[in-house]
Design an enzyme around this catalytic site. Structure first.
Site, mmCIF file in Angstrom:
data_model
loop_
_atom_site.group_PDB
_atom_site.id
_atom_site.type_symbol
_atom_site.label_atom_id
_atom_site.label_comp_id
_atom_site.label_asym_id
_atom_site.label_seq_id
_atom_site.Cartn_x
_atom_site.Cartn_y
_atom_site.Cartn_z
ATOM 1 N N SER A 141 -21.222 -20.392 -39.514
ATOM 2 C CA SER A 141 -20.472 -20.065 -38.303
ATOM 3 C C SER A 141 -19.201 -19.263 -38.602
ATOM 4 C CB SER A 141 -20.102 -21.347 -37.539
ATOM 5 O OG SER A 141 -19.362 -22.232 -38.358
ATOM 6 N N ASP A 389 -9.986 -27.945 -33.546
ATOM 7 C CA ASP A 389 -10.799 -27.159 -34.471
ATOM 8 C C ASP A 389 -9.876 -26.393 -35.411
ATOM 9 O OD1 ASP A 389 -12.416 -25.373 -35.819
ATOM 10 O OD2 ASP A 389 -13.417 -24.583 -34.042
ATOM 11 N N HIS A 392 -12.571 -22.908 -37.614
ATOM 12 C CA HIS A 392 -12.863 -21.561 -37.134
ATOM 13 C C HIS A 392 -11.561 -20.827 -36.810
ATOM 14 C CE1 HIS A 392 -16.525 -24.017 -36.414
ATOM 15 N NE2 HIS A 392 -17.114 -22.932 -36.896
#
Length: 413
Positions: A141, A389, A392
């Site tokens: 990702s 998060d 990312h």
């Protein structure tokens, strides 16, 4: 850059008086002999000087600035390189402004190498280089986020009539096509490079991660004949032990074994390199490997309150050389050794060393400002640290710089 200067050699002739005598004739012959000798010597000297200059120029052109050693410079005039809302294919996982982030200064930082400057990203110039070619991002990702960044970097200059997006291979391969250039910018989901039980692009969160350590062809057939391939694999390996499968999933005769992660990682990267060595067209395909993307999940590592993370962070880490525990140098040493071995076999894979420059950017993650794929619990709502998060990256942001580095290599090849 130092510029070598060649000094002109100037020969000044003299005017000679000539008498019609034998001695004068001899004198003239002697003089001509001397002049000829001078010219021959001069020509040889100029040839040697030319050789020295050429060597000097070759030496200068072969010396490279370290693009990965530098500092972040605040630049709110030329950055961001695109607007989040203007990108047609922005991911909700990375659209921090859309999901409520107010402090947008994370968008205004430019990476400045110590000894040179990164070339300004030019979407048209890149697309010309990609004409009739495929640029494929392969990995997890983080790699997908870099792909979204690259799509956004070129999307804004393209009218809707000449661009399209499609998904094939059960959603594993996403293809952004620019019709006018017959070019594609693609992303292939393969978080561990080799086959695994995490290969489904949607349903890949499993309690026990298992890899078919010698199997890669299922994925690799989608990379074949690409002109530029950008690989990464790191995030999904972060656990002490891995299940290794010799055989096929579902085969009752298959052999499973629990193995220390670093050893499994090395076996997987070796399987990947073996495939490259056999299948890659060295005259066509340009290969890149992106180093670890750091995480910022432990605030005490940069001197903040223990138990906190990137949530509410708005400033980067100022300490030069900062290195968090979320980045494992041993894993990148494995990659470097494999890439060195490939180089001895005539196959060059350029490492994009984004780790150190990204380590400083603790404020660049989505934190709580992204789409939540599952409803938040009351406990999570009361403790945002718990669901922030810090892995990312917001876009526009840090991955754009990764692509500026990639761009520099593509344009200068």
């Amino acid at each position: 850059m130092t510029i070598a200067k060649a000094h002109q050699i100037v020969v000044i002739g003299s005017t000679w008086g000539i008498k019609n005598t034998f001695h004068s004739f001899v004198a003239i012959l002697a003089t001509l002999l001397v002049i000829t000798t001078i010219y021959l010597t001069r020509d040889r000297g100029e040839e040697k000087l030319s050789q020295k200059i050429n060597v000097s120029i070759e030496s200068l052109s072969s010396s490279k600035c370290d693009l990965f050693s530098g500092k972040w410079v605040f630049d709110n005039e030329s950055y961001p390189l695109y607007k989040e809302k203007q990108c047609s294919f922005m991911s909700d996982q990375l659209a921090c402004e859309k999901f409520g982030r107010k402090d947008l200064s994370y968008q205004n930082w430019r990476w400045k190498p110590h000894q040179c400057d990164l070339p300004r990203f030019n979407a048209t110039k890149l697309l010309e280089r990609l004409r009739n070619k495929r640029l494929v991002f392969v990995g997890d990702s983080l790699n997908r986020g870099q792909w979204v960044s690259m799509v956004c970097l070129v999307d804004s200059i393209l009218p809707s009539s000449i661009k399209s997006m499609q998904s094939i291979a059960n959603g594993s391969l996403n293809i952004f096509k620019i019709k006018e250039y017959n070019a594609t910018i693609e992303n292939y989901w393969s978080p561990l490079l080799v086959e695994s039980n995490s290969d489904d692009p949607v349903n890949h969160r499993v309690p026990e991660r298992t890899v078919r350590i010698k199997a890669i062809e299922k994925h690799a057939r989608y990379w074949t004949n690409a002109d530029y391939i950008v690989f990464n694999t790191y995030l999904w390996w972060r656990r002490p032990l891995m299940n290794v499968l010799w055989g096929s999933f579902g085969d009752t005769n298959a052999v499973y074994k629990r193995v220390e992660m670093l050893r499994v990682y090395e076996m997987a990267v070796r399987t990947w390199s073996d495939w490259l060595e056999v299948h890659v067209d060295r005259n066509k395909t340009n290969l890149f490997f992106v180093s670890m993307s750091p995480t910022h999940e432990r605030a005490e590592e940069w001197g903040a309150t223990k138990g906190d993370n990137c949530y509410k962070e708005t400033n980067m880490i100022a300490k030069e050389g900062y290195w968090g525990k979320g980045s494992d140098p041993k894993m990148m040493q494995v990659v470097e050794k494999v890439l060195d071995d490939l180089k001895t076999k005539g196959l060059n894979v350029q490492m994009l060393n984004i780790t150190q420059l990204s380590e400083y950017r603790k404020e660049g993650h989505p934190s709580i400002y992204r789409k939540q794929w599952e409803p938040l619990t009351q406990e999570q709502i009361s403790n945002p640290n718990g669901y922030a998060d810090c892995i990312h990256w917001c876009l526009p942001g840090v991955p754009d710089v990764w692509n500026e580095l990639l761009y520099a290599y593509i344009i200068n090849q």
